[in-house]
Design a protein around this motif. Structure first.
Motif, mmCIF file in Angstrom:
data_model
loop_
_atom_site.group_PDB
_atom_site.id
_atom_site.type_symbol
_atom_site.label_atom_id
_atom_site.label_comp_id
_atom_site.label_asym_id
_atom_site.label_seq_id
_atom_site.Cartn_x
_atom_site.Cartn_y
_atom_site.Cartn_z
ATOM 1 N N ALA A 1 -25.738 -10.403 27.916
ATOM 2 C CA ALA A 1 -24.822 -10.224 28.736
ATOM 3 C C ALA A 1 -25.582 -9.010 29.642
ATOM 4 C CB ALA A 1 -23.557 -9.709 27.971
ATOM 5 N N ALA A 2 -25.143 -8.961 30.950
ATOM 6 C CA ALA A 2 -25.464 -7.922 31.824
ATOM 7 C C ALA A 2 -24.288 -7.685 32.806
ATOM 8 C CB ALA A 2 -26.634 -8.468 32.567
ATOM 9 N N THR A 3 -24.297 -6.401 32.990
ATOM 10 C CA THR A 3 -23.395 -5.732 34.274
ATOM 11 C C THR A 3 -23.832 -6.477 35.604
ATOM 12 O OG1 THR A 3 -23.095 -3.785 33.253
ATOM 13 C CG2 THR A 3 -22.605 -3.607 35.528
ATOM 14 N N CYS A 4 -22.913 -7.031 36.229
ATOM 15 C CA CYS A 4 -23.024 -7.729 37.537
ATOM 16 C C CYS A 4 -22.419 -7.115 38.625
ATOM 17 C CB CYS A 4 -22.859 -9.268 37.400
ATOM 18 S SG CYS A 4 -21.283 -9.687 37.309
ATOM 19 N N ALA A 5 -21.386 -6.267 38.406
ATOM 20 C CA ALA A 5 -20.644 -5.715 39.517
ATOM 21 C C ALA A 5 -19.648 -4.772 38.977
ATOM 22 C CB ALA A 5 -19.896 -6.770 40.196
ATOM 23 N N PRO A 6 -19.258 -3.722 39.649
ATOM 24 C CA PRO A 6 -19.858 -3.288 41.097
ATOM 25 C C PRO A 6 -20.834 -2.252 40.461
ATOM 26 C CG PRO A 6 -17.793 -2.000 40.430
ATOM 27 C CD PRO A 6 -18.073 -2.867 39.262
ATOM 28 N N GLY A 7 -21.808 -1.737 41.777
ATOM 29 C CA GLY A 7 -22.969 -1.063 41.404
ATOM 30 C C GLY A 7 -23.917 -1.163 42.599
ATOM 31 N N LEU A 8 -25.234 -0.420 42.459
ATOM 32 C CA LEU A 8 -26.187 -0.486 43.336
ATOM 33 C C LEU A 8 -26.755 -1.946 43.210
ATOM 34 C CD1 LEU A 8 -27.883 3.004 42.496
ATOM 35 C CD2 LEU A 8 -26.273 2.600 44.327
ATOM 36 N N VAL A 9 -26.939 -2.643 44.223
ATOM 37 C CA VAL A 9 -27.299 -4.198 44.393
ATOM 38 C C VAL A 9 -28.929 -4.114 43.661
ATOM 39 C CG1 VAL A 9 -28.069 -5.990 45.843
ATOM 40 C CG2 VAL A 9 -25.914 -4.855 46.204
ATOM 41 N N GLY A 10 -29.624 -3.295 44.219
ATOM 42 C CA GLY A 10 -30.890 -3.489 43.616
ATOM 43 C C GLY A 10 -31.164 -3.169 42.186
ATOM 44 N N ALA A 11 -30.282 -2.054 41.698
ATOM 45 C CA ALA A 11 -30.257 -1.715 40.278
ATOM 46 C C ALA A 11 -29.821 -3.024 39.391
ATOM 47 C CB ALA A 11 -29.525 -0.582 40.175
ATOM 48 N N LEU A 12 -28.515 -3.478 39.936
ATOM 49 C CA LEU A 12 -28.099 -4.355 39.276
ATOM 50 C C LEU A 12 -28.838 -5.750 39.026
ATOM 51 C CD1 LEU A 12 -24.440 -4.397 40.904
ATOM 52 C CD2 LEU A 12 -24.932 -4.066 38.539
ATOM 53 N N LEU A 13 -29.559 -6.079 40.116
ATOM 54 C CA LEU A 13 -30.402 -7.281 40.151
ATOM 55 C C LEU A 13 -31.443 -7.216 38.859
ATOM 56 C CD1 LEU A 13 -31.030 -8.084 43.842
ATOM 57 C CD2 LEU A 13 -30.173 -9.718 42.236
ATOM 58 N N ASP B 1 -14.753 -18.330 24.624
ATOM 59 C CA ASP B 1 -15.445 -19.491 25.170
ATOM 60 C C ASP B 1 -15.554 -19.033 26.620
ATOM 61 O OD1 ASP B 1 -16.030 -20.593 22.970
ATOM 62 O OD2 ASP B 1 -14.113 -21.832 23.112
ATOM 63 N N HIS B 2 -15.703 -17.810 27.234
ATOM 64 C CA HIS B 2 -15.846 -17.522 28.725
ATOM 65 C C HIS B 2 -17.301 -17.350 28.926
ATOM 66 C CE1 HIS B 2 -11.694 -15.462 28.671
ATOM 67 N NE2 HIS B 2 -11.588 -16.723 28.613
ATOM 68 N N THR B 3 -18.007 -17.871 29.515
ATOM 69 C CA THR B 3 -19.391 -17.764 30.004
ATOM 70 C C THR B 3 -19.646 -17.841 31.479
ATOM 71 O OG1 THR B 3 -20.225 -20.421 29.669
ATOM 72 C CG2 THR B 3 -20.232 -18.731 27.821
ATOM 73 N N SER B 4 -20.840 -17.314 31.867
ATOM 74 C CA SER B 4 -20.922 -17.263 33.574
ATOM 75 C C SER B 4 -22.077 -18.289 33.619
ATOM 76 C CB SER B 4 -21.479 -15.882 33.783
ATOM 77 O OG SER B 4 -20.638 -15.018 33.487
ATOM 78 N N ALA B 5 -22.000 -18.738 34.845
ATOM 79 C CA ALA B 5 -23.241 -19.756 35.409
ATOM 80 C C ALA B 5 -24.547 -19.005 35.704
ATOM 81 C CB ALA B 5 -22.908 -20.374 36.701
ATOM 82 N N LEU B 6 -25.721 -19.447 35.327
ATOM 83 C CA LEU B 6 -26.927 -18.935 35.810
ATOM 84 C C LEU B 6 -27.292 -18.548 37.125
ATOM 85 C CD1 LEU B 6 -29.319 -20.628 33.072
ATOM 86 C CD2 LEU B 6 -28.526 -18.334 33.200
ATOM 87 N N THR B 7 -26.302 -19.206 38.164
ATOM 88 C CA THR B 7 -26.502 -18.818 39.472
ATOM 89 C C THR B 7 -25.657 -17.675 40.000
ATOM 90 O OG1 THR B 7 -24.511 -20.425 39.724
ATOM 91 C CG2 THR B 7 -27.029 -21.354 40.238
ATOM 92 N N LEU B 8 -24.869 -16.941 38.763
ATOM 93 C CA LEU B 8 -23.919 -15.907 39.255
ATOM 94 C C LEU B 8 -24.915 -14.689 39.926
ATOM 95 C CD1 LEU B 8 -21.301 -14.541 38.838
ATOM 96 C CD2 LEU B 8 -22.270 -13.320 36.770
ATOM 97 N N GLY B 9 -24.156 -14.178 41.087
ATOM 98 C CA GLY B 9 -25.009 -12.852 41.692
ATOM 99 C C GLY B 9 -24.433 -11.645 41.475
ATOM 100 N N VAL B 10 -25.011 -10.748 42.126
ATOM 101 C CA VAL B 10 -24.470 -9.398 41.978
ATOM 102 C C VAL B 10 -23.595 -8.853 43.094
ATOM 103 C CG1 VAL B 10 -26.357 -8.625 40.542
ATOM 104 C CG2 VAL B 10 -26.338 -8.182 43.038
#
Length: 347
Positions: A77-89, A323-332
């Protein structure tokens, strides 16, 4: 419950943790505060570069400390929102890569949901429904926690977040960055009644005030005027008294709204999260007021108040168990309402 490796890089802490439900197997946090202090605040590009430099090392450390191998990790898992876009990426890209390499489910986690889950890490009896008072550098909200992924924001600040107000007032008083800890320490020796400062009420169109929304920009301006007046009169600014009066006003304002909100919605537990949850004035004021109404107040341990990956892992473990999972296409996302948490899942 699933064991999750979680990454948090939304702002100026690089953090990795391995968590199973409410049990933390390892938690590594590298703060960037010394790097950003010279600029008087967080510089987004610098934050991103720092994450890049330290993340791989932290992942290795977290694995070693947890005494787990990749076969015992059920999800990444990783934080994807909210936050600094570059840092989240940085964190999101690392998590997706690990998920693909090790063939594990991937989960993008909402940072604020992480702060809600921080209290779960030390409170085995905490379960929804309850009220979350979320007070950090970027957010100040009252959230009705109904279930995993099911949240209703009942109140929030209309301008500066509480943590932001602490930083700005500290800068005004020439106390350095970050402002929260230094003002808290100064306030211990000051008189909280020395200066009358406004709580920042929000007027309603039909008259009266919003019961749960607040504002801190007027409070910050009031402190500026106090300082300017004292300097104009040739008086020395009593820093401890200004700090104590300011901190007391924020604690009183947050407490009034949180207690009113909990009572109106019939909730007997308030869980506090975010960096300002470490503030001694808020802890004291809120606990005293809540006791008068038989409301239980829960604060996370200090190590889970500021940004950390253990809280992200705790939230992800709960989602993955459903069973909640995210797509690998998920953005920040630099901004994302908490009400849209479930949009991050569904795959």
């Amino acid at each position: 419950m699933p064991t999750v490796l979680a990454i948090e890089t939304s702002c100026d802490e690089t953090a990795v943790a391995i968590v199973n439900n409410r049990q933390v197997y390892s938690s590594i946090i590298a703060s960037q505060i010394p790097v950003h202090q010279q600029y008087g605040g967080v510089v987004p590009e610098v934050a991103s570069r720092q994450h890049l430099e330290t993340l791989n090392q932290e992942i290795a450390q977290a694995m070693e400390q947890s005494h787990r191998d990749w076969g015992q990790i059920d999800g990444i898992a990783a934080t994807c929102a909210p936050g600094l876009v570059g840092a989240l990426l940085v964190g999101l890209t690392a998590a997706k890569t690990l998920a693909m390499v090790h063939k594990k489910p991937f989960l993008g986690v909402h940072h604020l949901e992480g702060h809600i889950y921080a209290t779960y890490l030390s409170e085995s009896t905490l379960d929804p429904p309850f009220l979350s008072l979320l007070v950090s550098g970027g957010h100040t909200s009252l959230i009705y926690v109904k279930d995993c992924g099911n949240y209703e924001t009942l109140g929030e600040t209309r301008d500066d977040a509480a943590g932001e107000a602490f930083d700005k007032v500290a800068r005004l008083l020439k106390l350095g960055y970050p402002g929260g800890p230094v003002i808290d320490k100064l306030a211990q020796t000051g008189n909280p009644q020395a200066f009358a400062l406004p709580e920042g009420k929000i007027s309603l169109p039909g008259g009266g005030y919003h019961p749960y929304d607040g504002s801190f920009s007027g409070l910050k301006t009031a402190v500026l005027r106090v300082v300017q007046q004292l300097e104009k009169n040739g008086e020395q600014v009593p820093l401890a008294d200004v700090a104590a009066s300011f901190q007391e006003t924020i604690a009183r304002s947050l407490t009034k709204r949180a207690i009113a909100c909990a009572r109106d919605y019939g909730l007997n537990t308030i869980a506090v999260g975010g960096g300002v949850a470490a503030n001694s004035g808020l802890r004291k004021y809120l606990q005293a007021a809540a006791a008068q109404h038989n409301i239980r107040v829960l604060f996370p341990p200090l190590k889970y108040c500021t940004d950390n990956a253990a809280m992200i892992g705790c939230a992800a473990s709960d989602h993955l168990s459903r069973d909640h999972t995210s797509a690998l296409t998920l953005g920040v996302h630099s901004r994302l309402p908490l009400s849209q948490v479930m949009n991050l899942y569904g795959h």
